[in-house]
Structure formats: structure tokens, C-alpha cells
Design a protein around this motif. Structure first.
Motif, PDB file in Angstrom:
ATOM      1  N   PHE A 164       0.773  -1.190   0.010  1.00  0.00           N
ATOM      2  CA  PHE A 164      -0.161   0.122   0.079  1.00  0.00           C
ATOM      3  C   PHE A 164       0.811   1.147   0.040  1.00  0.00           C
ATOM      4  CE2 PHE A 164      -3.215  -3.033   1.377  1.00  0.00           C
ATOM      5  CZ  PHE A 164      -4.615  -2.291   1.082  1.00  0.00           C
ATOM      6  N   SER A 209     -10.120  -4.130   3.097  1.00  0.00           N
ATOM      7  CA  SER A 209     -11.525  -4.385   2.078  1.00  0.00           C
ATOM      8  C   SER A 209     -10.565  -3.947   0.923  1.00  0.00           C
ATOM      9  CB  SER A 209     -12.500  -3.139   2.532  1.00  0.00           C
ATOM     10  OG  SER A 209     -12.039  -1.972   2.346  1.00  0.00           O
ATOM     11  N   ARG A 210      -9.523  -3.017   0.812  1.00  0.00           N
ATOM     12  CA  ARG A 210      -8.948  -2.620  -0.240  1.00  0.00           C
ATOM     13  C   ARG A 210      -8.033  -3.672  -0.868  1.00  0.00           C
ATOM     14  NH1 ARG A 210      -8.606   2.991  -1.830  1.00  0.00           N
ATOM     15  NH2 ARG A 210      -7.520   1.934  -3.591  1.00  0.00           N
ATOM     16  N   LEU A 242      -3.654   4.833  -1.177  1.00  0.00           N
ATOM     17  CA  LEU A 242      -4.703   5.515  -0.315  1.00  0.00           C
ATOM     18  C   LEU A 242      -4.493   6.895   0.037  1.00  0.00           C
ATOM     19  CD1 LEU A 242      -5.495   2.910   2.529  1.00  0.00           C
ATOM     20  CD2 LEU A 242      -7.004   3.323   0.529  1.00  0.00           C
ATOM     21  N   VAL A 297     -10.336  -0.720   6.414  1.00  0.00           N
ATOM     22  CA  VAL A 297     -10.198  -0.140   5.145  1.00  0.00           C
ATOM     23  C   VAL A 297      -8.977  -0.806   4.443  1.00  0.00           C
ATOM     24  CG1 VAL A 297      -9.625   2.168   3.886  1.00  0.00           C
ATOM     25  CG2 VAL A 297     -10.907   2.198   6.039  1.00  0.00           C
ATOM     26  N   VAL A 357      -1.575  -0.708  -4.085  1.00  0.00           N
ATOM     27  CA  VAL A 357      -2.992  -0.051  -3.821  1.00  0.00           C
ATOM     28  C   VAL A 357      -2.556   1.282  -3.092  1.00  0.00           C
ATOM     29  CG1 VAL A 357      -5.064  -0.136  -2.236  1.00  0.00           C
ATOM     30  CG2 VAL A 357      -3.980  -2.228  -2.983  1.00  0.00           C
TER      31      VAL A 357
END
Length: 139
Positions: free
Chosen positions: A86, A136-137, A121, A133, A119
């Protein structure tokens, strides 16, 4: 003000540490900071592999912007062990406007330097990067 998109260098250490996180899993997370005086992005904190997600979120300052990378391990519905990297652009509402502008305008260029992010954010408060969060991502 120098053009922020091109005015900030990315310290080699940022790329090296990211490669270690990605390839060797030496770190759980990395927090990056823009040093305005030196006009470059530097590594501020390295999270050890055993550190938790709570350790990671606690290392983000409450009122200053940061970039961060987090290596998230999870198990899929098929019971497969996976991990996703992430990229988190941390820009709390309480941080300085100038700081938010610099981080926002430098983000894409910095992110391109880190090959392997899966990913992204954007977060302005801790609820936007809660573990729920992230989970889920990731899936």
C-alpha cells in the motif's frame, strides 16, 4: 516557490529501502518525509517485520503530512497467504496548507519512483486508514 513537481529529489535511500521491503521483506512499513530545506524526500522511519499495523499508524504524525508504504499480509477467501504493498498519502486536515500542497504536487512523481505499489490510499484522518479499510482494499 520552485515547481514542486520537479523541485524535489527522491533520496536513493527511499528507493533502496522500498526494494528491500518489496523483495526481501526486510521492513513492514516505511514512512517518508519531505525535507523542504534539502528539497528531497527522505526515509523518516522503518518498521521492523514484526511491527503491527497499529505501530505503523502510530508512527504517522497527527498534524504533518507524510508518504508511507505498508506491506500488508492477508489471507484470501480461498485461504491463500498474500500480501499487497500500500502507498499511503497522509495529509491530515490539521497540517499546514503549504505542506499539503507540496505533498499533493510531489506525490505522483514520488510514487513512480517506487515500482511495485499495488494499492494507493489518500488519508486525512486515522479512520481513512483503519485496518478495516486496508483489508477491504486488499481483497
Amino acid at each position: 516557490m520552485a515547481n514542486a513537481a520537479s523541485g524535489f529529489a527522491v533520496h536513493d535511500d527511499c528507493k533502496l529501502k522500498f526494494l528491500e521491503l518489496k523483495a526481501k521483506r526486510t521492513f513492514r512499513f516505511i514512512v517518508f518525509k519531505i525535507e523542504e530545506k534539502q528539497k528531497q524526500v527522505v526515509v523518516e522511519k522503518l518498521g521492523e517485520p514484526a511491527e503491527s499495523y497499529e505501530d505503523f499508524t502510530a508512527s504517522l504524525p497527527a498534524d504533518e503530512c507524510r508518504y508511507a508504504v505498508y506491506d500488508f499480509d492477508f489471507v484470501t477467501e480461498e485461504n491463500c497467504q498474500k500480501s499487497k504493498i500500500f502507498f499511503i498519502a497522509w495529509s491530515p486536515d490539521t497540517s499546514r496548507v503549504r505542506s499539503k500542497m507540496i505533498y499533493a504536487s510531489s506525490k505522483d512523481r514520488f510514487k513512480r519512483e517506487l515500482d511495485g505499489i499495488q494499492v494507493e490510499l489518500q488519508a486525512t484522518d486515522p479512520t481513512e486508514i483503519g485496518l478495516d479499510v486496508i483489508k477491504s482494499r486488499a481483497s
